[in-house]
Scaffold this motif. Structure first.
Motif, PDB file in Angstrom:
ATOM      1  N   HIS A   1       0.861  -1.184   0.000  1.00 31.59           N
ATOM      2  CA  HIS A   1       0.000   0.000   0.000  1.00 31.59           C
ATOM      3  C   HIS A   1       0.900   1.238   0.000  1.00 31.59           C
ATOM      4  N   VAL A   2       0.767   2.051  -0.991  1.00 31.78           N
ATOM      5  CA  VAL A   2       1.536   3.298  -1.026  1.00 31.78           C
ATOM      6  C   VAL A   2       0.882   4.233  -2.044  1.00 31.78           C
ATOM      7  N   GLY A   3       0.995   5.533  -1.791  1.00 25.54           N
ATOM      8  CA  GLY A   3       0.425   6.502  -2.726  1.00 25.54           C
ATOM      9  C   GLY A   3      -1.071   6.637  -2.614  1.00 25.54           C
ATOM     10  N   GLU A   4      -1.638   6.203  -1.483  1.00 25.32           N
ATOM     11  CA  GLU A   4      -3.057   6.447  -1.228  1.00 25.32           C
ATOM     12  C   GLU A   4      -3.215   7.825  -0.603  1.00 25.32           C
ATOM     13  N   PHE A   5      -2.404   8.091   0.420  1.00 26.70           N
ATOM     14  CA  PHE A   5      -2.405   9.393   1.086  1.00 26.70           C
ATOM     15  C   PHE A   5      -1.073  10.118   0.892  1.00 26.70           C
ATOM     16  N   GLY A   6      -0.055   9.399   0.411  1.00 26.55           N
ATOM     17  CA  GLY A   6       1.259   9.994   0.246  1.00 26.55           C
ATOM     18  C   GLY A   6       1.425  10.692  -1.091  1.00 26.55           C
ATOM     19  N   THR A   7       2.639  10.651  -1.619  1.00 23.01           N
ATOM     20  CA  THR A   7       2.988  11.384  -2.839  1.00 23.01           C
ATOM     21  C   THR A   7       3.384  10.436  -3.960  1.00 23.01           C
ATOM     22  N   ALA A   8       3.507  11.009  -5.149  1.00 23.31           N
ATOM     23  CA  ALA A   8       3.977  10.236  -6.298  1.00 23.31           C
ATOM     24  C   ALA A   8       5.392   9.720  -6.058  1.00 23.31           C
ATOM     25  N   ASP A   9       6.226  10.548  -5.424  1.00 27.65           N
ATOM     26  CA  ASP A   9       7.590  10.123  -5.123  1.00 27.65           C
ATOM     27  C   ASP A   9       7.608   8.938  -4.166  1.00 27.65           C
ATOM     28  N   ASP A  10       6.629   8.888  -3.249  1.00 25.48           N
ATOM     29  CA  ASP A  10       6.532   7.752  -2.329  1.00 25.48           C
ATOM     30  C   ASP A  10       6.290   6.456  -3.099  1.00 25.48           C
ATOM     31  N   VAL A  11       5.472   6.544  -4.121  1.00 23.49           N
ATOM     32  CA  VAL A  11       5.168   5.365  -4.935  1.00 23.49           C
ATOM     33  C   VAL A  11       6.437   4.859  -5.616  1.00 23.49           C
ATOM     34  N   MET A  12       7.155   5.757  -6.246  1.00 23.52           N
ATOM     35  CA  MET A  12       8.370   5.370  -6.958  1.00 23.52           C
ATOM     36  C   MET A  12       9.425   4.830  -5.994  1.00 23.52           C
ATOM     37  N   GLU A  13       9.553   5.463  -4.832  1.00 24.68           N
ATOM     38  CA  GLU A  13      10.520   5.003  -3.836  1.00 24.68           C
ATOM     39  C   GLU A  13      10.202   3.585  -3.372  1.00 24.68           C
ATOM     40  N   ALA A  14       8.919   3.317  -3.110  1.00 21.38           N
ATOM     41  CA  ALA A  14       8.521   1.992  -2.638  1.00 21.38           C
ATOM     42  C   ALA A  14       8.812   0.926  -3.681  1.00 21.38           C
ATOM     43  N   VAL A  15       8.504   1.214  -4.936  1.00 24.08           N
ATOM     44  CA  VAL A  15       8.750   0.247  -6.007  1.00 24.08           C
ATOM     45  C   VAL A  15      10.241  -0.049  -6.120  1.00 24.08           C
ATOM     46  N   GLU A  16      11.059   0.991  -6.033  1.00 20.72           N
ATOM     47  CA  GLU A  16      12.496   0.806  -6.177  1.00 20.72           C
ATOM     48  C   GLU A  16      13.112   0.112  -4.961  1.00 20.72           C
ATOM     49  N   GLU A  17      12.743   0.547  -3.761  1.00 20.67           N
ATOM     50  CA  GLU A  17      13.346   0.001  -2.545  1.00 20.67           C
ATOM     51  C   GLU A  17      12.973  -1.470  -2.330  1.00 20.67           C
ATOM     52  N   LEU A  18      11.713  -1.797  -2.583  1.00 22.35           N
ATOM     53  CA  LEU A  18      11.230  -3.154  -2.299  1.00 22.35           C
ATOM     54  C   LEU A  18      11.088  -4.013  -3.547  1.00 22.35           C
ATOM     55  N   GLU A  19      11.422  -3.452  -4.721  1.00 22.67           N
ATOM     56  CA  GLU A  19      11.320  -4.161  -6.003  1.00 22.67           C
ATOM     57  C   GLU A  19       9.891  -4.674  -6.220  1.00 22.67           C
ATOM     58  N   LEU A  20       8.916  -3.803  -6.002  1.00 22.37           N
ATOM     59  CA  LEU A  20       7.513  -4.186  -6.078  1.00 22.37           C
ATOM     60  C   LEU A  20       7.103  -4.585  -7.487  1.00 22.37           C
ATOM     61  N   ASP A  21       6.218  -5.578  -7.536  1.00 23.46           N
ATOM     62  CA  ASP A  21       5.573  -5.968  -8.786  1.00 23.46           C
ATOM     63  C   ASP A  21       4.278  -5.187  -8.980  1.00 23.46           C
ATOM     64  N   GLU A  22       3.598  -4.886  -7.859  1.00 25.27           N
ATOM     65  CA  GLU A  22       2.312  -4.208  -7.894  1.00 25.27           C
ATOM     66  C   GLU A  22       2.217  -3.219  -6.739  1.00 25.27           C
ATOM     67  N   VAL A  23       1.385  -2.214  -6.914  1.00 28.04           N
ATOM     68  CA  VAL A  23       1.123  -1.227  -5.864  1.00 28.04           C
ATOM     69  C   VAL A  23      -0.364  -1.234  -5.560  1.00 28.04           C
ATOM     70  N   HIS A  24      -0.709  -1.337  -4.281  1.00 30.23           N
ATOM     71  CA  HIS A  24      -2.096  -1.179  -3.870  1.00 30.23           C
ATOM     72  C   HIS A  24      -2.374   0.321  -3.713  1.00 30.23           C
ATOM     73  N   HIS A  25      -3.364   0.801  -4.403  1.00 33.63           N
ATOM     74  CA  HIS A  25      -3.719   2.222  -4.517  1.00 33.63           C
ATOM     75  C   HIS A  25      -2.761   2.895  -5.513  1.00 33.63           C
ATOM     76  N   GLY A  26      -1.760   3.622  -5.042  1.00 36.74           N
ATOM     77  CA  GLY A  26      -0.800   4.262  -5.944  1.00 36.74           C
ATOM     78  C   GLY A  26      -1.344   5.445  -6.716  1.00 36.74           C
ATOM     79  N   ILE A  27      -2.529   5.926  -6.335  1.00 32.03           N
ATOM     80  CA  ILE A  27      -3.179   6.961  -7.148  1.00 32.03           C
ATOM     81  C   ILE A  27      -2.475   8.312  -7.086  1.00 32.03           C
ATOM     82  N   ALA A  28      -1.620   8.523  -6.072  1.00 29.84           N
ATOM     83  CA  ALA A  28      -0.865   9.779  -5.997  1.00 29.84           C
ATOM     84  C   ALA A  28       0.101   9.915  -7.160  1.00 29.84           C
TER      85      ALA A  28
END
Length: 315
Positions: free
Chosen positions: A191-218
């Motif tokens: 879960h990231v980018g629901e209440f946070g920022t677009a940069d939070d989404v990108m950081e989470a994907v890079e740091e944790l090597e995410l395949d998918e993001v829950h929400h991510g609308i930021a």
């Protein structure tokens, strides 16, 4: 089936939409049932939620008082499987907290898994269950990591997630959990980018090597991040009613899924917490169609994106 789905949308035929196979890839299963089923099945009185919540904390408090205290967890899980069958959810990514998976009412983890398999077989036999192991953002990471080997040894969970208040601790703190999950072949989500920022989404994907993001609308607030997500084909599992009722988005008509989809980012439409938001997957599709945000062809394409989830697990 594609044309049928589009026709049902055009005719605002909810029962027709419900008859078509769909996925629900962002579903907290303990809150995934239908309130009408629970109240009638167990003779409970559950008040309707407010039209909009003031915050995530307000929602959690409402759910605690009106759902968790009134209806035992195991009964809510049963209701979620019934709902999956009723709405023709053929692919269900169901989220469980670690404590829920380790023990429920004194039940050992093997018994919990057997109970979920039994619910799946008896109540929703046409639903492919993809169990998701969820950690809260404010958890003790070292403690959770120490229990991870035991839980993963059962080879039941298919993916891993982090949920809760995004600001509670840095996403990078979860790296060792995600590395171990990856070693076990789990699909990586958060879960990231629901209440946070677009940069939070990108950081989470890079740091944790995410395949998918829950929400991510930021991510819709940054063309750079949108292009980056599109390039890397990172799937966003979006929950429109959750976003509207938590006042992250003003209405369905202006939901950022429109912009995200236009950038070629794979998106799916999901319920999040149906017991709270009271909208099925079929209703979510119809809400977006009726608002004029997306047409039937686009929504059917999104439906197909969700159904291909099973391909990532070799199913």
């Amino acid at each position: 089936m594609n044309k049928q789905f589009e026709t049902f949308l055009q005719n605002h035929n909810l029962s027709g939409i419900s008859s078509i196979n769909k996925s629900d890839l962002h579903n907290h299963l303990g809150k995934g049932g239908n309130v009408n089923y629970i109240t009638s099945r167990y003779n409970l009185k559950i008040d309707l939620p407010p039209s909009k919540f003031e915050s995530l904390f307000h929602m959690d408090e409402w759910a605690k008082e009106n759902i968790k205290k009134k209806c035992p967890y195991i009964k809510r899980l049963e209701a979620a499987f019934v709902q999956a069958a009723d709405d023709n959810i053929s692919v269900l990514a169901a989220s469980f907290g670690l404590d829920e998976a380790m023990t429920i009412g004194g039940m050992p983890v093997e018994a919990f898994i057997d109970t979920m398999k039994s619910f799946n077989q008896q109540l929703a036999p046409n639903t492919i269950l993809l169990p998701e192991l969820a950690f809260t953002r404010g958890c003790d990471v070292d403690k959770e990591f120490s229990r991870l080997d035991e839980v993963l040894s059962y080879n039941w969970f298919k993916s891993v997630d982090i949920n809760g208040v995004e600001s509670e601790q840095p996403i990078k703190n979860f790296k060792k959990i995600y590395r171990k999950a990856k070693e076990h072949g789990l699909r990586l989500k958060a879960h990231v980018g629901e209440f946070g920022t677009a940069d939070d989404v990108m950081e989470a994907v890079e740091e944790l090597e995410l395949d998918e993001v829950h929400h991510g609308i930021a991510s819709a607030n940054s063309e750079f991040v949108l292009n980056w997500l599109s390039k890397h084909k990172i799937q966003l599992n979006v929950c429109p009613s959750s976003n509207v009722k938590l006042q992250v988005v003003e209405s369905y008509a202006v939901h950022p899924i429109r912009k995200i989809y236009d950038y070629g980012i794979p998106v799916t439409i999901n319920t999040d917490d149906m017991l709270v938001f009271n909208q099925s997957v079929s209703q979510e599709y119809l809400n977006l169609f009726k608002s004029g945000l997306m047409n039937g062809h686009e929504l059917n394409h999104i439906r197909e994106i969700g159904l291909r989830e099973i391909s990532y697990y070799g199913l």
